[in-house]
Structures are given as structure tokens and as C-alpha cells.
Write an enzyme that holds these catalytic residues in place. Structure first.
Site, mmCIF file in Angstrom:
data_model
loop_
_atom_site.group_PDB
_atom_site.id
_atom_site.type_symbol
_atom_site.label_atom_id
_atom_site.label_comp_id
_atom_site.label_asym_id
_atom_site.label_seq_id
_atom_site.Cartn_x
_atom_site.Cartn_y
_atom_site.Cartn_z
ATOM 1 C CB CYS A 126 132.591 -15.931 -23.281
ATOM 2 S SG CYS A 126 133.397 -15.067 -21.926
ATOM 3 C CB CYS B 228 130.889 -15.210 -16.633
ATOM 4 S SG CYS B 228 131.324 -13.886 -17.756
#
Ligand code: UQ1
Length: 441
Positions: free
Chosen positions: A186, A368
Site C-alpha cells: 500500500c 490505491c
């Protein structure tokens, strides 16, 4: 029949699991999955239903499963920590055998995995979904400073609640947010929390007394130009300083000082810069687990060396990998693992069943969701292979949007528990056909 009963119970009761993994359960499986994270469960849920009871084992040492995509929201005070976890026994498919231990060694030539206690588990097919290791020890002084001294990290369930606690305590000074030079999972998380902190300081009326700085070891704020432009504008409009090529190397918790090494080729390159802080959010360096790095299945960097289309190992055709531990050259996210899981399951099941169906190919899709405040979010979706955006919805997702926030904060967490972990969520490709019909992919 008795074995089947025991298997059902082992999936539900921890005390049975230890017994089963050493004494009663078979130590040989059709498929062994290393890892009970998002990718490992998405794969093992489907495979265990398709192949039947006791054919699939999941090696997972943690008794708690965390929905990590929620951690940024917890650190920012927008979700409760209690929403992020469930017992592993509740999220592993009842048809799968949970082996509640860590993997210690993979021997692909004898088709076995050795567990931490020395037991060997044999497989016909292996899926490596082990994730990536947080390396807090990789930064001098960090292990003794974190969790106190105003230092926190959304990356760890141990410290994610400290983020919000410490942010609330800030009255003035510097709030620093770091991103290391290693691959991370991430890659948006290091900056998301800077935006949430900025909003908190504004709400408290102290923003003019706090300098917010984002320090990244990389040379840009985001890998994909479309979203990099958007995030640079978000940072500029919030008065957040963006310091490129700054790699955190040392934390002095007692003195509340962070030291960065300047990378790149600029005039300061090679120098170190020390910055005092009131609050420090650290993204730890990350590295492949040693049992993967030291095995014959890893590439030079320590990641499982698989074909970027089929997800099959480049040398061992009975081995596949998914997610953060794989060599796939795309951003490491749950959304990427969801898309990868459908390709992996399709190709592996065809191989097991001996069909000659052409292989499915993963296109590098990842997503994302960059939360930038309450009800504000930039929903980046792209292929890590081509750099091209693959947006699900008809509007420009590089713009901050309340709809994107709602999807990420309220819809996807439910999708995660109810569908992804059960093996039925493979990403938004089907939704995209209706919600963004003119998209090329
Ligand atoms: C996604 O598929 C997914 O898997 C469950 C996530 O993890 C929680 C995500 O955060 C995102 C953004 C996606 C992609 C889905 C859409 C609708 C953009």
C-alpha cells in the site's frame, strides 16, 4: 469420516489445531497455501471448496486476521480498531485445514514445507501468499522509540491506535510522515495519514502552529503520473511540504529527532538532515521473509519468482504465488491480490484437472484509494505493468470525491469480509463494464 469431523473442528478451535497439525491431520495435501492473509484466503477458500475437505492446508501463524486496508482510517480516527480484525478460525474456509504455525523452509525439489517446529508438510501444489515483513529494526533507534515519544505507524496493529492518540496530543511543532526506499505494501498509505493529520489539526484550530512534512525516499509522490499530479496538488493546497529523496535512517526518541539520508543526484545527495518532531508517522522498510529469500523459489531480490501473466513459478510448475511476497512488478495492495486471485485459481485448477485451457493472464491491475480527508478520496486504479489508469467509474477518479470515499470506507470493507476472503471477489472488472463502459480495459 472422523478425520473430516476433526478437520471441521480444527478450523474453528485453536486448541484442536495444534493437535491436528502434529498428530492427527494428514501431513500431505493436494494444495498447501502459505499465508492466511487476504490473498491466501481468497485462493484457499475457492480451492478447498472445489477440491474437497482436507485437500487444502493453510499455513498461518497468526490467530488474528486483520483487514489492513482499514488501518489508515483507524490511525486517522475515522474507524474503530475493533472493526479491523476477526479470529483466523472464523475466516479460514471450513473445508480447509488450518496449520497454526509459521513456515520455516520451502524445499521445492522434495515438494515439502518445513514448519517452525520442524514438522514437514508435503504438497502436490504450493501457493505462496506469505506477504512481506515489516522491518522496524532496519531504522536505527526506531524499535525503542515507536509506540512512545510521539512515534507511531499505521502499518502495525500494535501501533496503529497510537497514531490517532499521538496526533490528538499535538499542539505545535513538526508532524513528519515517512516513506522508505524499499518496496512497501500500500504505497499510498504513507501519505494518506498526512492528509488526515492535516485535517485534524485544522479542526483543532492549530494548523498554523504545526508544520506538516512528507518525507519520501523516492523521487516522486506517486508512481503514476495522472495520480502524482493530483497528489502534488492536494499536498500543495493543504500546505504539506513534500521532501523527495529523503530516506529515514535514524530516530532519536528521547530527543524527538528524525534523521534522513538524502538520496538522488541533487546538491545535498549523500548528506544527512536531522529534523525535530512532535509527531512522527513511520512507514518501516519492508523485506521478503527469510524462509522465502533463502529458498530456491526466490529471485535475487528475495521475492517468489513467478511469471507476471500466469502467476506460475518460472522454474517449478507446481508452485504459484500471489500478493506482497511475489515478484509481480506492480503495487502491492489487497485490490491487486483480488485480481491476481482469479488468475491464479483458474490456472491452478486447470493444471490440477489436466484441462488444456489457455492460461489466464494478470494485467498488473492494482488500486490505491488515497483518502485525503473525511468524505474525500482520490481512487487511483491502474496497471502497474503499463502505467495506464483502469478506472471503474465514469468520473475522473484523480479528483477528490465523496463517492470514492463512500465506496472505500463503507462498501469495500464489507466486500472484503463477505466476498474477498470467501474467494468470490476478483476486483471491479465486471462493475467497470457497466459503470465506465467507454474505458478501454
Ligand atoms: C478492491 O477490489 C479491494 O479489494 C477488496 C480493495 O481492498 C479493500 C480496495 O481497497 C479497492 C480500492 C478495490 C478496488 C475496487 C473498486 C470498486 C475501485
Amino acid at each position: 469420516m472422523l478425520a473430516a469431523k476433526i478437520a471441521t473442528r480444527t478450523a474453528r478451535h485453536r486448541s484442536w489445531v495444534r493437535l491436528a497439525s502434529t498428530a492427527t491431520a494428514p501431513s500431505s495435501y493436494k494444495v498447501v497455501v502459505i499465508g492466511g492473509g487476504a490473498g491466501g484466503l481468497a485462493v484457499s477458500s475457492t480451492l478447498s471448496k472445489q477440491l474437497g475437505k482436507n485437500e487444502v492446508a493453510v499455513i498461518e501463524p497468526s490467530e488474528t486476521h486483520y483487514q489492513q486496508p482499514l488501518f489508515t482510517f483507524v490511525g486517522g480516527g475515522l474507524k474503530r480498531f475493533e472493526e479491523t480484525y476477526r479470529p483466523t478460525s472464523d475466516v479460514i474456509a471450513p473445508e480447509a485445514q488450518w496449520i497454526n504455525q509459521a513456515a520455516a523452509q520451502i524445499d521445492p525439489d522434495s515438494n515439502t514445507v518445513t514448519l517452525a517446529d520442524g514438522t514437514k508438510v508435503a504438497y502436490e501444489y504450493l501457493v505462496v501468499a506469505a506477504g512481506i515483513e515489516l522491518d522496524f529494526a532496519g531504522i536505527k533507534g526506531l524499535e525503542s522509540a515507536i509506540g512512545k515519544n510521539g512515534v507511531a505507524s499505521n502499518y502495525s496493529p500494535r501501533y496503529v491506535q497510537k497514531t490517532f492518540e499521538f496526533l490528538q496530543g499535538v499542539k505545535e511543532g513538526n508532524a513528519l510522515f515517512t516513506m522508505p526506499a524499499t518496496p512497501v505494501k500500500c504505497a499510498g498509505a504513507p501519505q494518506k495519514i498526512a492528509y488526515l493529520a492535516d485535517e485534524l489539526f485544522r479542526e483543532k484550530g492549530i494548523r498554523d502552529k504545526v508544520a506538516v512534512g512528507y518525507y519520501t525516499a523516492l523521487g516522486k509522490i506517486f508512481a503514476i503520473e495522472k495520480y502524482a499530479n493530483a497528489m502534488n496538488e492536494v499536498a500543495r493546497s493543504r500546505d504539506i511540504g513534500v521532501n523527495l529523496f529523503h530516506d529515514l535512517v535514524e530516530v532519536d526518541g528521547a530527543a524527538k529527532k528524525a534523521t534522513f539520508k538524502v538520496l538522488g543526484a541533487g546538491p545535498q545527495a549523500g548528506e544527512t538532515v536531522t529534523v525535530p518532531y512532535e509527531f512522527l508517522h513511520v512507514t518501516p522498510p519492508m523485506k521478503p521473509f527469510d524462509f522465502i529469500k533463502s529458498s530456491a523459489i526466490s529471485n535475487a531480490a528475495g521475492f517468489v519468482d513467478i511469471d507476471k501473466g500466469t502467476l506460475q513459478h518460472t522454474k517449478y510448475p507446481n508452485i504459484y504465488s500471489i500478493g506482497d511476497c511475489s515478484s509481480l512488478p506492480t503495487s502491492k495492495t489487497a485490490a491487486a491480490a483480488a485480481a491476481q486471485s482469479s488468475v491464479l485459481k483458474y490456472n491452478l485448477l486447470n493444471q490440477i484437472r489436466g484441462t488444456n485451457a489457455p492460461a489466464a493472464e494478470y494485467n498488473g491491475y492494482t488500486s490505491c484509494p488515497l483518502v485525503t480527508g473525511k468524505n474525500k478520496l482520490v481512487l487511483a486504479e491502474f496497471s502497474g505493468y503499463t502505467g495506464a489508469p483502469h478506472e471503474t467509474f465514469f468520473f475522473d477518479q484523480a479528483k477528490e470525491h465523496a463517492f470514492s470515499y463512500w465506496v472505500t470506507a463503507d462498501v469495500l470493507p464489507a466486500v472484503y469480509w463477505s466476498s474477498m476472503l470467501k474467494g468470490t471477489w476478483h476486483g471491479p472488472a465486471t462493475i467497470r463494464k457497466f459503470a465506465n463502459p467507454t474505458a478501454k480495459n
